[in-house]
Design an enzyme around this catalytic site. Sequence first.
Site, PDB file in Angstrom:
ATOM      1  N   ILE A   6      -5.227  -2.964  -5.749  1.00  0.00           N
ATOM      2  CA  ILE A   6      -4.435  -2.569  -4.575  1.00  0.00           C
ATOM      3  C   ILE A   6      -2.983  -2.423  -5.002  1.00  0.00           C
ATOM      4  O   ILE A   6      -2.362  -3.402  -5.458  1.00  0.00           O
ATOM      5  CB  ILE A   6      -4.521  -3.625  -3.448  1.00  0.00           C
ATOM      6  CG1 ILE A   6      -5.978  -3.999  -3.157  1.00  0.00           C
ATOM      7  CG2 ILE A   6      -3.833  -3.117  -2.168  1.00  0.00           C
ATOM      8  CD1 ILE A   6      -6.126  -5.194  -2.235  1.00  0.00           C
ATOM      9  N   ASN A  87      -2.018   2.317  -2.112  1.00  0.00           N
ATOM     10  CA  ASN A  87      -1.373   1.989  -0.839  1.00  0.00           C
ATOM     11  C   ASN A  87       0.149   1.961  -0.919  1.00  0.00           C
ATOM     12  O   ASN A  87       0.827   2.233   0.069  1.00  0.00           O
ATOM     13  CB  ASN A  87      -1.912   0.628  -0.372  1.00  0.00           C
ATOM     14  CG  ASN A  87      -1.013  -0.015   0.668  1.00  0.00           C
ATOM     15  OD1 ASN A  87      -1.032   0.351   1.840  1.00  0.00           O
ATOM     16  ND2 ASN A  87      -0.189  -0.967   0.233  1.00  0.00           N
ATOM     17  N   TYR A 154       9.187  12.556   2.412  1.00  0.00           N
ATOM     18  CA  TYR A 154       8.012  11.712   2.724  1.00  0.00           C
ATOM     19  C   TYR A 154       6.850  12.577   3.222  1.00  0.00           C
ATOM     20  O   TYR A 154       5.713  12.431   2.760  1.00  0.00           O
ATOM     21  CB  TYR A 154       8.418  10.674   3.782  1.00  0.00           C
ATOM     22  CG  TYR A 154       7.326   9.698   4.166  1.00  0.00           C
ATOM     23  CD1 TYR A 154       6.942   8.676   3.301  1.00  0.00           C
ATOM     24  CD2 TYR A 154       6.683   9.789   5.401  1.00  0.00           C
ATOM     25  CE1 TYR A 154       5.951   7.772   3.657  1.00  0.00           C
ATOM     26  CE2 TYR A 154       5.690   8.889   5.773  1.00  0.00           C
ATOM     27  CZ  TYR A 154       5.324   7.873   4.893  1.00  0.00           C
ATOM     28  OH  TYR A 154       4.329   6.980   5.245  1.00  0.00           O
ATOM     29  N   LYS A 158       3.172  12.960   1.252  1.00  0.00           N
ATOM     30  CA  LYS A 158       1.897  12.572   1.873  1.00  0.00           C
ATOM     31  C   LYS A 158       0.997  13.791   2.089  1.00  0.00           C
ATOM     32  O   LYS A 158      -0.234  13.684   1.987  1.00  0.00           O
ATOM     33  CB  LYS A 158       2.148  11.836   3.197  1.00  0.00           C
ATOM     34  CG  LYS A 158       2.848  10.479   3.028  1.00  0.00           C
ATOM     35  CD  LYS A 158       1.984   9.474   2.268  1.00  0.00           C
ATOM     36  CE  LYS A 158       2.583   8.074   2.279  1.00  0.00           C
ATOM     37  NZ  LYS A 158       1.774   7.093   1.555  1.00  0.00           N
ATOM     38  N   THR A 191       5.821  -3.185   9.822  1.00  0.00           N
ATOM     39  CA  THR A 191       6.079  -3.604   8.435  1.00  0.00           C
ATOM     40  C   THR A 191       7.535  -3.334   8.076  1.00  0.00           C
ATOM     41  O   THR A 191       8.289  -2.770   8.872  1.00  0.00           O
ATOM     42  CB  THR A 191       5.196  -2.808   7.444  1.00  0.00           C
ATOM     43  OG1 THR A 191       5.640  -1.446   7.463  1.00  0.00           O
ATOM     44  CG2 THR A 191       3.731  -2.857   7.792  1.00  0.00           C
TER      45      THR A 191
HETATM   46  N1  LIG Z   1       4.366   1.217   8.263  1.00  0.00           N
HETATM   47  C1  LIG Z   1       4.004   2.336   8.848  1.00  0.00           C
HETATM   48  O1  LIG Z   1       4.263   2.542  10.042  1.00  0.00           O
HETATM   49  C2  LIG Z   1       3.219   3.382   8.102  1.00  0.00           C
HETATM   50  C3  LIG Z   1       2.787   4.521   8.789  1.00  0.00           C
HETATM   51  C4  LIG Z   1       2.042   5.470   8.118  1.00  0.00           C
HETATM   52  C5  LIG Z   1       1.717   5.298   6.781  1.00  0.00           C
HETATM   53  N2  LIG Z   1       2.160   4.181   6.127  1.00  0.00           N
HETATM   54  C6  LIG Z   1       1.808   4.048   4.702  1.00  0.00           C
HETATM   55  O2  LIG Z   1       1.136   2.818   4.526  1.00  0.00           O
HETATM   56  C7  LIG Z   1       1.363   2.322   3.192  1.00  0.00           C
HETATM   57  C8  LIG Z   1       1.832   0.869   3.245  1.00  0.00           C
HETATM   58  O3  LIG Z   1       3.052   0.845   3.944  1.00  0.00           O
HETATM   59  P1  LIG Z   1       3.696  -0.476   4.546  1.00  0.00           P
HETATM   60  O4  LIG Z   1       4.226  -0.111   5.876  1.00  0.00           O
HETATM   61  O5  LIG Z   1       2.770  -1.621   4.370  1.00  0.00           O
HETATM   62  O6  LIG Z   1       4.943  -0.605   3.572  1.00  0.00           O
HETATM   63  P2  LIG Z   1       5.834  -1.875   3.138  1.00  0.00           P
HETATM   64  O7  LIG Z   1       5.593  -3.048   3.987  1.00  0.00           O
HETATM   65  O8  LIG Z   1       7.213  -1.327   3.006  1.00  0.00           O
HETATM   66  O9  LIG Z   1       5.245  -2.191   1.685  1.00  0.00           O
HETATM   67  C9  LIG Z   1       5.336  -1.237   0.682  1.00  0.00           C
HETATM   68  C10 LIG Z   1       4.587  -1.737  -0.533  1.00  0.00           C
HETATM   69  O10 LIG Z   1       4.738  -0.741  -1.573  1.00  0.00           O
HETATM   70  C11 LIG Z   1       5.236  -1.367  -2.753  1.00  0.00           C
HETATM   71  N3  LIG Z   1       6.131  -0.468  -3.474  1.00  0.00           N
HETATM   72  C12 LIG Z   1       7.133   0.290  -2.981  1.00  0.00           C
HETATM   73  N4  LIG Z   1       7.801   0.898  -3.981  1.00  0.00           N
HETATM   74  C13 LIG Z   1       7.191   0.513  -5.139  1.00  0.00           C
HETATM   75  C14 LIG Z   1       7.426   0.765  -6.507  1.00  0.00           C
HETATM   76  N5  LIG Z   1       8.436   1.556  -6.920  1.00  0.00           N
HETATM   77  N6  LIG Z   1       6.617   0.201  -7.421  1.00  0.00           N
HETATM   78  C15 LIG Z   1       5.613  -0.624  -7.035  1.00  0.00           C
HETATM   79  N7  LIG Z   1       5.332  -0.903  -5.750  1.00  0.00           N
HETATM   80  C16 LIG Z   1       6.125  -0.354  -4.815  1.00  0.00           C
HETATM   81  C17 LIG Z   1       5.999  -2.594  -2.262  1.00  0.00           C
HETATM   82  O11 LIG Z   1       5.978  -3.596  -3.275  1.00  0.00           O
HETATM   83  P3  LIG Z   1       7.272  -4.156  -4.069  1.00  0.00           P
HETATM   84  O12 LIG Z   1       8.470  -3.916  -3.216  1.00  0.00           O
HETATM   85  O13 LIG Z   1       6.939  -5.577  -4.295  1.00  0.00           O
HETATM   86  O14 LIG Z   1       7.277  -3.350  -5.331  1.00  0.00           O
HETATM   87  C18 LIG Z   1       5.166  -3.041  -1.060  1.00  0.00           C
HETATM   88  O15 LIG Z   1       4.131  -3.899  -1.469  1.00  0.00           O
HETATM   89  C19 LIG Z   1       2.386   3.282   2.564  1.00  0.00           C
HETATM   90  O16 LIG Z   1       1.723   4.203   1.737  1.00  0.00           O
HETATM   91  C20 LIG Z   1       2.977   3.985   3.761  1.00  0.00           C
HETATM   92  O17 LIG Z   1       3.475   5.266   3.429  1.00  0.00           O
HETATM   93  C21 LIG Z   1       2.911   3.225   6.733  1.00  0.00           C
END
Ligand SMILES: NC(=O)c1ccc[n+]([C@@H]2O[C@H](COP(=O)([O-])OP(=O)(O)OC[C@H]3O[C@@H](n4cnc5c(N)ncnc54)[C@H](OP(=O)(O)O)[C@@H]3O)[C@@H](O)[C@H]2O)c1
Length: 253
Positions: A6, A87, A154, A158, A191
């Site tokens: 993951i 993810n 973004y 996607k 998040t």
């Molecule tokens: N939140 C929403 O409303 C939403 C809506 C639609 C889609 N999504 C998608 O859902 C997925 C998860 O999003 P989330 O909301 O859970 O995001 P989040 O809470 O901001 O977490 C993002 C995760 O990605 C990792 N990450 C970011 N940049 C990275 C890098 N350069 N190298 C390694 N890891 C990296 C972060 O880990 P570290 O910082 O520890 O590296 C963290 O674990 C994403 O693909 C996002 O686009 C989210």
Amino acid sequence: MKYAIITGASKGLGESIAKRLLQEQIAVVSVSRTKNEELKNFALENGIEYKHVSCNLSLEIEIQEVFMEISHCIFEKNPTEILLFNNAGMIEPIQKVGNLDQTPIIRNIKVNLIAPILITNLFLSKAQLTNTKVTVINVTSGAAVRSIEGWSVYCSSKAGLNMFTQTAAIEQAELKTNNTIIGFSPGVMDTSMQETIRSSSENAFKELEKFKEYKEKNLLLETDAVANTLVDLVFRGNPESGRVYHIKELINS
Ligand SMILES: NC(=O)c1ccc[n+]([C@@H]2O[C@H](COP(=O)([O-])OP(=O)(O)OC[C@H]3O[C@@H](n4cnc5c(N)ncnc54)[C@H](OP(=O)(O)O)[C@@H]3O)[C@@H](O)[C@H]2O)c1
């Protein structure tokens, strides 16, 4: 034994997916820049293998090194199935085209699109040499199919991820492998990504007020519920390779 990799399991949706998989007795390799000690303890309590590997997914050299090592270790164990959750993601830069800086544009495309392509390519390449089934879940967004002003990079990353998913799935079907590759659009979740969105400027992001309201009116989805729906789909929903699933259709079905 099943193994899951993951990306972005340090927090948010990735952390919730990891927790649910550990509960299901699936060994988890978490990949992100920072560690999550809670997940490590959770795995210990559940008596299941868990490993965190640090990697910056915006650096292709790190991706190559880290995932060669991870895939080697996992394939060596002859798992019954490998689940790859691409993810990790980032929303920035939030800015109108014409005011964008080069570095954040490139970083976004690398993390959101190039990293999943590289990692999927590596795992499907290794799967050709073994009988291990690989299931890839690419976490995408509604922004892949809806233009959102201020989110051009973004949205583009996607949209690219959706097309990659669909194309790789057609190829796997043609090759008659038993690998599956799907997209999953998780909806608007509570998040740190949403915190970043709410801290942007109205000048750069037209829909800022609407996203602030999602939080104020408690309309954001909880990651545990979203992760449970996704994992149920993967294990019990017989997911159709090449399809991009949206959380709404799964909750309402
Ligand atoms: N939140 C929403 O409303 C939403 C809506 C639609 C889609 N999504 C998608 O859902 C997925 C998860 O999003 P989330 O909301 O859970 O995001 P989040 O809470 O901001 O977490 C993002 C995760 O990605 C990792 N990450 C970011 N940049 C990275 C890098 N350069 N190298 C390694 N890891 C990296 C972060 O880990 P570290 O910082 O520890 O590296 C963290 O674990 C994403 O693909 C996002 O686009 C989210």
